[in-house]
Design a protein around this motif. Structure first.
Motif, PDB file in Angstrom:
ATOM      1  N   SER A   1       1.170   4.244  -0.741  1.00  0.00           N
ATOM      2  CA  SER A   1       2.166   4.303   0.324  1.00  0.00           C
ATOM      3  C   SER A   1       3.036   5.543   0.178  1.00  0.00           C
ATOM      4  N   LYS A   2       3.449   5.838  -1.048  1.00  0.00           N
ATOM      5  CA  LYS A   2       4.277   7.013  -1.309  1.00  0.00           C
ATOM      6  C   LYS A   2       3.520   8.300  -0.954  1.00  0.00           C
ATOM      7  N   MET A   3       2.240   8.370  -1.341  1.00  0.00           N
ATOM      8  CA  MET A   3       1.450   9.562  -1.052  1.00  0.00           C
ATOM      9  C   MET A   3       1.235   9.732   0.444  1.00  0.00           C
TER      10      MET A   3
ATOM     11  N   ARG B   1       2.409  12.937   2.737  1.00  0.00           N
ATOM     12  CA  ARG B   1       1.512  13.702   3.624  1.00  0.00           C
ATOM     13  C   ARG B   1       2.045  13.749   5.045  1.00  0.00           C
ATOM     14  N   LEU B   2       2.575  12.637   5.532  1.00  0.00           N
ATOM     15  CA  LEU B   2       3.079  12.588   6.907  1.00  0.00           C
ATOM     16  C   LEU B   2       4.321  13.466   7.085  1.00  0.00           C
ATOM     17  N   ALA B   3       5.100  13.568   6.003  1.00  0.00           N
ATOM     18  CA  ALA B   3       6.335  14.341   6.078  1.00  0.00           C
ATOM     19  C   ALA B   3       6.086  15.844   5.959  1.00  0.00           C
ATOM     20  N   SER B   4       4.947  16.223   5.425  1.00  0.00           N
ATOM     21  CA  SER B   4       4.693  17.662   5.190  1.00  0.00           C
ATOM     22  C   SER B   4       4.136  18.343   6.432  1.00  0.00           C
TER      23      SER B   4
END
Length: 202
Positions: free
Chosen positions: A193-195, A199-202
């Motif tokens: 979930s953290k990964m 990815r979505l934030a980058s």
């Protein structure tokens, strides 16, 4: 399970990439290697059985695991195409195994027996050399895994696993992945979930 000897040259090519093989050695292996297909879920080895064969994975994905005193499955190895898979203790001692070897994805495996391997060592100088190179390779892999488990964080372990087997999520369950990484399924879920959020934030 089906048997097909027509693909046996593949193992010869793999061994020949380590050192040139004499014609008699090539002929011996080609005549003796067994090529088989197995479906997902097949158990190649169970505790109490003796590992009679060493397997080269032409296609597919396998795992080795034990069941601990609490009934929990603990995955010790995950191996894919071009790897070798054996129960190390059972095969080299020819004593009963403590572990399972399971087919995780439909596979094509090529194998030779312990007795055949010993004859290669005795009859061909390149057989001894290949045996030494492969033994060193898998000893190093075992040592790397031991260090990996002691020194890497759970998130680092997961990222390394994805680098090694980029299709791992499609090949096996989250429970198997977590047990291989030495973490709980809940911890793995949090890491994934953290990964994803990163990815979505980058």
């Amino acid at each position: 399970m089906e048997s097909d000897v027509s693909d046996s040259i593949d193992l010869v090519l793999v061994l020949g990439s380590i050192t040139p093989l004499s014609a008699p050695f090539q002929e011996r292996i080609t005549n003796q290697v067994l090529t088989e297909t197995f479906k997902k879920g097949h158990i190649l080895l169970r505790p109490g059985e003796v590992a009679r064969r060493i397997y080269y994975i032409k296609k597919g994905f396998l795992r080795a695991y034990i069941i601990d005193e609490n009934g929990k499955e603990c995955t010790s190895w995950l191996m894919g195409a071009n790897d070798l898979m054996i129960s190390v203790y059972s095969f080299f001692t020819q004593r009963p195994a403590d572990e399972y070897i399971e087919v995780l994805d439909d596979c094509i495996l090529q194998s030779i027996t312990w007795n055949q391997l010993q004859s290669y060592y005795a009859d061909f100088k390149e057989g001894n050399y290949i045996g030494r190179v492969l033994t060193e390779k898998y000893y190093i892999l075992s040592e790397e895994r031991s260090i990996f488990m002691r020194t890497k964080t759970p998130e680092e372990r997961y990222k390394i696993l994805l680098q090694q087997h980029n299709q791992i999520e499609q090949l096996t369950t989250q429970s198997n992945i977590a047990s291989y990484l030495g973490i709980t399924r809940e911890t793995l879920s949090r890491i994934r979930s953290k990964m994803l959020k990163t990815r979505l934030a980058s």
